[in-house]
Scaffold this motif. Structure first.
Motif, PDB file in Angstrom:
ATOM      1  N   SER A 103       2.482   7.179   1.558  1.00 46.17           N
ATOM      2  CA  SER A 103       3.640   7.188   0.671  1.00 46.17           C
ATOM      3  C   SER A 103       3.369   7.857  -0.667  1.00 46.17           C
ATOM      4  CB  SER A 103       4.111   5.754   0.421  1.00 46.17           C
ATOM      5  OG  SER A 103       3.148   5.037  -0.345  1.00 46.17           O
ATOM      6  N   GLY A 104       2.082   7.919  -1.036  1.00 44.33           N
ATOM      7  CA  GLY A 104       1.749   8.445  -2.360  1.00 44.33           C
ATOM      8  C   GLY A 104       2.062   7.453  -3.466  1.00 44.33           C
ATOM      9  N   LEU A 105       2.257   6.176  -3.097  1.00 43.83           N
ATOM     10  CA  LEU A 105       2.588   5.138  -4.066  1.00 43.83           C
ATOM     11  C   LEU A 105       1.608   3.972  -3.940  1.00 43.83           C
ATOM     12  CD1 LEU A 105       6.455   5.029  -3.514  1.00 43.83           C
ATOM     13  CD2 LEU A 105       5.254   6.100  -5.441  1.00 43.83           C
ATOM     14  N   PRO A 106       1.305   3.306  -5.048  1.00 45.13           N
ATOM     15  CA  PRO A 106       0.397   2.154  -4.991  1.00 45.13           C
ATOM     16  C   PRO A 106       0.980   1.004  -4.176  1.00 45.13           C
ATOM     17  CG  PRO A 106       0.654   2.930  -7.255  1.00 45.13           C
ATOM     18  CD  PRO A 106       1.711   3.611  -6.438  1.00 45.13           C
ATOM     19  N   VAL A 107       0.092   0.217  -3.610  1.00 42.81           N
ATOM     20  CA  VAL A 107       0.478  -0.999  -2.904  1.00 42.81           C
ATOM     21  C   VAL A 107      -0.211  -2.171  -3.591  1.00 42.81           C
ATOM     22  CG1 VAL A 107       0.300  -2.291  -0.738  1.00 42.81           C
ATOM     23  CG2 VAL A 107       0.813   0.158  -0.691  1.00 42.81           C
ATOM     24  N   TRP A 108       0.582  -3.157  -4.009  1.00 40.19           N
ATOM     25  CA  TRP A 108       0.051  -4.326  -4.713  1.00 40.19           C
ATOM     26  C   TRP A 108       0.299  -5.565  -3.871  1.00 40.19           C
ATOM     27  CZ3 TRP A 108      -2.295  -2.214  -8.820  1.00 40.19           C
ATOM     28  CH2 TRP A 108      -1.765  -1.038  -9.355  1.00 40.19           C
ATOM     29  N   VAL A 131      -5.061  -7.597  -3.521  1.00 41.22           N
ATOM     30  CA  VAL A 131      -5.508  -6.225  -3.256  1.00 41.22           C
ATOM     31  C   VAL A 131      -4.635  -5.224  -3.992  1.00 41.22           C
ATOM     32  CG1 VAL A 131      -5.869  -4.463  -1.479  1.00 41.22           C
ATOM     33  CG2 VAL A 131      -6.360  -6.856  -0.964  1.00 41.22           C
ATOM     34  N   ALA A 132      -5.291  -4.190  -4.507  1.00 34.91           N
ATOM     35  CA  ALA A 132      -4.580  -3.048  -5.089  1.00 34.91           C
ATOM     36  C   ALA A 132      -5.045  -1.793  -4.361  1.00 34.91           C
ATOM     37  CB  ALA A 132      -4.877  -2.925  -6.577  1.00 34.91           C
ATOM     38  N   CYS A 133      -4.097  -1.041  -3.795  1.00 33.05           N
ATOM     39  CA  CYS A 133      -4.407   0.214  -3.110  1.00 33.05           C
ATOM     40  C   CYS A 133      -3.662   1.347  -3.817  1.00 33.05           C
ATOM     41  CB  CYS A 133      -3.979   0.161  -1.649  1.00 33.05           C
ATOM     42  SG  CYS A 133      -4.773  -1.142  -0.682  1.00 33.05           S
ATOM     43  N   VAL A 134      -4.400   2.382  -4.195  1.00 35.58           N
ATOM     44  CA  VAL A 134      -3.806   3.463  -4.979  1.00 35.58           C
ATOM     45  C   VAL A 134      -4.181   4.813  -4.366  1.00 35.58           C
ATOM     46  CG1 VAL A 134      -3.535   4.438  -7.289  1.00 35.58           C
ATOM     47  CG2 VAL A 134      -4.105   2.021  -7.025  1.00 35.58           C
TER      48      VAL A 134
END
Length: 211
Positions: A103-108, A131-134
């Motif tokens: 997506s090109g967007l962070p996942v929190w 979790v933080a995925c960037v």
């Protein structure tokens, strides 16, 4: 009472300002370390040490695209089972790191309950509490993604998200520099091989005995 209240408020503001300055200094230090990194392994070491310390994470993962999959090039703090399970996986996998990359967007993911609700099919291995995925993106090009795991549930307030995203941007720029540096080295090696072959061929032509 008013004077005491004002002093307390001023002290709290001073403490908040000091914390902000400390965070800014830490981010700058990480940025400087990433600016000096020449290889992906150097970037991974910075992520595994300085970045985890700055944001209070106990796990970190750096993944890059590889033939339709995401391949973990470095991880820190993962259990052996998690490291093996997530060593590589399809880009379209129903995983938070894959979603951030796609997506090109962070996942929190703030809590285990949120993770279970958003990703019910995620493999049953030991997971962090939050979790933080960037994604790592430079000039619209997706270079990979990073994930950070935390030992406690986390709200991921706006300032913390901004800090993590800033660090990820620095990592993306460093990864792009490393990619370009490695491409230049590879091109230089190819040129040197061709140059040696040309010299050998020229010497052979000038000396019939070599042929």
């Amino acid at each position: 009472w008013c004077a005491s209240h004002d002093l307390k408020t001023a002290s709290e503001l001073t403490g908040a300002a000091r914390n902000l300055l400390d965070r800014m200094a830490q981010v700058q230090a990480v940025g400087a370390a990433l600016a000096e990194a020449l290889f992906a392994a150097d970037i991974a070491r910075v992520l595994a040490t300085q970045v985890l310390s700055v944001i209070g994470a106990h796990q970190g993962v750096l993944a890059v695209p590889d033939a339709g999959e995401l391949r973990i090039v470095h991880s820190s703090g993962l259990t052996r089972g998690a490291a093996v399970t997530f060593a590589r996986f399809p880009v379209d996998a129903d995983l938070p790191l894959a979603r951030a990359y796609r997506s090109g967007l962070p996942v929190w993911l703030r809590t285990p309950e949120e993770r279970a609700r958003e990703y019910p099919t995620i493999p049953s291995v030991e997971h962090p509490e939050s979790v933080a995925c960037v994604p790592l993106i430079v000039s619209g090009v997706k270079l990979g993604a990073v994930a950070f795991g935390f030992p406690m549930p986390r709200a991921f307030e706006a300032d913390e998200r901004a800090q993590i995203e800033d660090l990820a941007r620095n990592a993306a720029l460093a990864l792009e520099r490393a990619r370009l540096y490695e491409s230049e080295r590879a091109a230089r090696r190819r040129f040197e091989v061709l140059a040696r072959a040309s010299r050998t061929f020229a010497e052979a032509e000038s000396d019939p005995e070599i042929l």
